[in-house]
Design a protein around this motif. Structure first.
Motif, mmCIF file in Angstrom:
data_model
loop_
_atom_site.group_PDB
_atom_site.id
_atom_site.type_symbol
_atom_site.label_atom_id
_atom_site.label_comp_id
_atom_site.label_asym_id
_atom_site.label_seq_id
_atom_site.Cartn_x
_atom_site.Cartn_y
_atom_site.Cartn_z
ATOM 1 N N VAL A 127 0.844 -1.201 0.000
ATOM 2 C CA VAL A 127 0.000 0.000 0.000
ATOM 3 C C VAL A 127 0.882 1.254 0.000
ATOM 4 O O VAL A 127 0.606 2.228 -0.720
ATOM 5 C CB VAL A 127 -0.954 0.003 1.217
ATOM 6 N N THR A 128 1.944 1.220 0.792
ATOM 7 C CA THR A 128 2.882 2.340 0.832
ATOM 8 C C THR A 128 3.506 2.584 -0.535
ATOM 9 O O THR A 128 3.615 3.731 -0.995
ATOM 10 C CB THR A 128 3.993 2.047 1.862
ATOM 11 N N ALA A 129 3.934 1.514 -1.194
ATOM 12 C CA ALA A 129 4.558 1.630 -2.518
ATOM 13 C C ALA A 129 3.587 2.218 -3.536
ATOM 14 O O ALA A 129 3.952 3.091 -4.337
ATOM 15 C CB ALA A 129 5.059 0.265 -2.971
ATOM 16 N N ILE A 130 2.337 1.751 -3.501
ATOM 17 C CA ILE A 130 1.339 2.263 -4.445
ATOM 18 C C ILE A 130 1.078 3.750 -4.209
ATOM 19 O O ILE A 130 1.037 4.552 -5.148
ATOM 20 C CB ILE A 130 0.030 1.451 -4.337
ATOM 21 N N ARG A 131 0.923 4.131 -2.942
ATOM 22 C CA ARG A 131 0.657 5.542 -2.649
ATOM 23 C C ARG A 131 1.844 6.416 -3.046
ATOM 24 O O ARG A 131 1.656 7.525 -3.586
ATOM 25 C CB ARG A 131 0.338 5.725 -1.162
ATOM 26 N N ALA A 132 3.055 5.943 -2.815
ATOM 27 C CA ALA A 132 4.245 6.702 -3.202
ATOM 28 C C ALA A 132 4.265 6.914 -4.716
ATOM 29 O O ALA A 132 4.553 8.018 -5.198
ATOM 30 C CB ALA A 132 5.504 5.976 -2.744
ATOM 31 N N ALA A 133 3.934 5.865 -5.453
ATOM 32 C CA ALA A 133 3.910 5.969 -6.912
ATOM 33 C C ALA A 133 2.821 6.931 -7.372
ATOM 34 O O ALA A 133 3.018 7.715 -8.306
ATOM 35 C CB ALA A 133 3.695 4.590 -7.525
ATOM 36 N N GLN A 134 1.673 6.898 -6.711
ATOM 37 C CA GLN A 134 0.586 7.820 -7.053
ATOM 38 C C GLN A 134 1.010 9.272 -6.861
ATOM 39 O O GLN A 134 0.543 10.167 -7.569
ATOM 40 C CB GLN A 134 -0.639 7.533 -6.178
ATOM 41 N N LEU A 135 1.914 9.491 -5.916
ATOM 42 C CA LEU A 135 2.382 10.841 -5.615
ATOM 43 C C LEU A 135 3.545 11.265 -6.511
ATOM 44 O O LEU A 135 4.166 12.300 -6.285
ATOM 45 C CB LEU A 135 2.788 10.930 -4.140
ATOM 46 N N GLY A 136 3.825 10.443 -7.523
ATOM 47 C CA GLY A 136 4.825 10.816 -8.508
ATOM 48 C C GLY A 136 6.244 10.415 -8.190
ATOM 49 O O GLY A 136 7.188 10.841 -8.876
ATOM 50 N N MET A 137 6.415 9.591 -7.166
ATOM 51 C CA MET A 137 7.759 9.160 -6.803
ATOM 52 C C MET A 137 8.112 7.851 -7.495
ATOM 53 O O MET A 137 7.279 6.934 -7.566
ATOM 54 C CB MET A 137 7.865 9.004 -5.280
ATOM 55 N N LYS A 138 9.317 7.765 -8.001
ATOM 56 C CA LYS A 138 9.806 6.523 -8.596
ATOM 57 C C LYS A 138 10.005 5.520 -7.464
ATOM 58 O O LYS A 138 10.801 5.747 -6.555
ATOM 59 C CB LYS A 138 11.118 6.751 -9.344
ATOM 60 N N THR A 139 9.275 4.421 -7.518
ATOM 61 C CA THR A 139 9.163 3.534 -6.355
ATOM 62 C C THR A 139 9.489 2.091 -6.696
ATOM 63 O O THR A 139 9.126 1.583 -7.756
ATOM 64 C CB THR A 139 7.727 3.602 -5.778
#
Length: 470
Positions: free
Chosen positions: A19-31
């Motif tokens: 869930v953390t990885a998905i949210r980070a990616a949604q926020l535009g971070m390369k994850t």
């Protein structure tokens, strides 16, 4: 061996990690996320989800056996343990694939292997990925989030062997139905397995070192649960300690001490459910400023450890050991990293807890005792299931809903439930606590009829001497 650079690397793809990885990616971070075993972690593969599948089978079996009470007829009702377990594993497998699809959809890079901190500072943290004993990749990240979870605690002399003494993993895939079973520990894990095997006909004994079953729950709910479990045929031994296990070819002699007296209980199988320990080993904490307290990583309100740029979430970061807590912590963590303004630290008093035994148990906030100890002048409301039309129509008249308020301000301090479907009902109180709702808003809320939720309304009314249906 590739060298890849990311904004965020998440170590562990359990419910918190993915869930953390998905949210980070949604926020535009390369994850990127690194996982050594199963996407979805223990919860999805060996915990929350497969146990609920088992318990659902047991629930339906219970209703089939009691079909006559509903004006129905069911003859020669039986179960196929192998098929029950197979269904449970299929449910987990389906969701495991779903997690992979979600990560791919959100363009999160997945690394298959063991993730480990490997030095670096500031925006150049390094994580190695080990596969089959070799480093397959080295990742560089501005931020590393540790979500390595936890595992079952084992007590000296009571270690599981997978045959006669089970952990939760062993109990999820039994090859045969034990005629008798002793469960060590009456927390959520222990009680859920006790409920499953008891419903399918095993003679179940639960041993709890604390003075009551489900010790984290409100005392009144614990007492209600104990009576219900005993009515179903369970033996509950609170204030008791398992002193030793003596194994034979096909059973275990368990020495239990209670009230200064010792007795031996012979059972087919033993389930050890005495808590969990954080997975802090071999993840590269050595040489860092990260502090560990009783196998859990210490963090601040934004989940950051003592080492800048490294964070920890979920079971690794301590109680409450709940998947939804891990998920929310992860979201808070990456939203703070991303610089979002409307981010709030996690208030553990607003985290609901659920136990999917029969009857179900759910709670949020302070217990009555904790509220008094915190210095609150309180008002307490109660409403029994027997006073609710929907509960009676469902054939589920046993249960209780309890709500606790600050007498001075009307703030909802806590809510505690036992009975049918309370694990679904509790979120109503969860929302109320997040909104800092008082008794006035809850009283003015229109609850649909006929529903079990009406009991929540009545419980609130009862706290202020306005109850209607009791």
């Amino acid at each position: 061996m590739a060298d890849s650079s990311f904004d965020v690397v998440v170590v562990g793809a359990g419910p918190g990690g993915y869930v953390t990885a998905i949210r980070a990616a949604q926020l535009g971070m390369k994850t990127a996320v690194v996982e050594a075993n199963h996407l979805g972690g223990i919860c999805l593969n060996w915990g929350c989800i497969p146990t609920k599948a088992l318990l659902r089978s047991a629930e339906i079996y219970h209703y089939m056996k009691n079909a006559k009470a509903y004006g129905l007829s069911a003859e020669k009702v039986d179960f196929d343990l192998e098929a029950i377990v197979k269904r449970s594993r299929q449910v987990s497998s389906q969701l495991n694939k779903g997690v992979g699809g979600l990560l791919k959809k959100n363009k999160v890079t997945i690394f298959d292997g063991w993730g480990k901190l490997a030095g670096g500072t500031g925006g150049a943290r390094k994580v190695t990925v080990e596969k089959d004993g070799k480093v397959s990749d080295t990742l560089t990240a501005k931020h590393v989030i540790l979500a390595t979870g936890a595992r079952a605690r084992e007590l000296p002399g009571l270690e599981a062997d997978g045959k006669l003494v089970w952990t939760y993993k062993d109990a999820l895939v039994p090859k045969e139905m034990p005629k008798s079973l002793l469960v060590i520990g009456s927390g959520a894990i222990g009680i859920e397995f006790a409920s499953f095997f008891n419903t399918l006909g095993a003679k179940v004994t639960v041993v709890e070192v604390m003075d009551r079953v489900l010790p984290v729950e409100d005392e009144e709910i614990s007492a209600f649960a104990k009576k219900s479990f005993e009515k179903q045929g369970m033996t509950i031994m609170a204030g008791a300690t398992v002193k030793g296990l003596k194994k034979s070819a096909n059973n275990v002699t368990v020495t239990v001490e209670q009230g200064g007296k010792s007795q031996e209980i012979i059972v087919d199988r033993v389930i050890s459910a005495v808590g969990i320990v954080g997975n802090v080993e071999n993840i590269g904490l050595e040489g860092t400023k990260i502090k560990v307290d009783r196998t859990h990583v210490e963090i601040d309100e934004w989940c950051e450890t003592g080492e800048k740029g490294i964070y920890a979430i979920g079971d690794l970061a301590g109680p409450p050991w709940l998947a939804h807590k891990a998920e929310h912590e992860g979201v808070i963590c990456v939203e703070k990293i991303a610089g979002l303004k409307d981010v709030h630290p996690l208030n553990i008093r607003n985290i609901p807890g659920c136990t999917y035994c029969h009857p179900q148990v759910a709670s949020v906030g302070l217990t009555e005792k904790a509220a008094k100890e915190a210095g609150y002048d309180i008002k307490v409301g109660r409403f029994p299931f027997i006073g609710n039309g929907k509960a009676i129509a469902l054939g589920e008249p046993e249960g209780l809903i309890k709500s606790i308020f600050d007498a001075k301000t009307g703030e909802l301090l806590g809510a505690h439930m036992i009975g049918a479907e309370v694990t679904e009902l509790i979120q109503g109180y969860g929302i109320a606590k997040t909104l800092e709702t008082t008794e006035a808003e809850l009283m003015h809320t229109v609850f649909p009829h006929p529903t079990l939720s009406e009991m929540m309304h009545e419980s609130v009314l009862d706290a202020f001497d306005r109850v209607i249906h009791m």
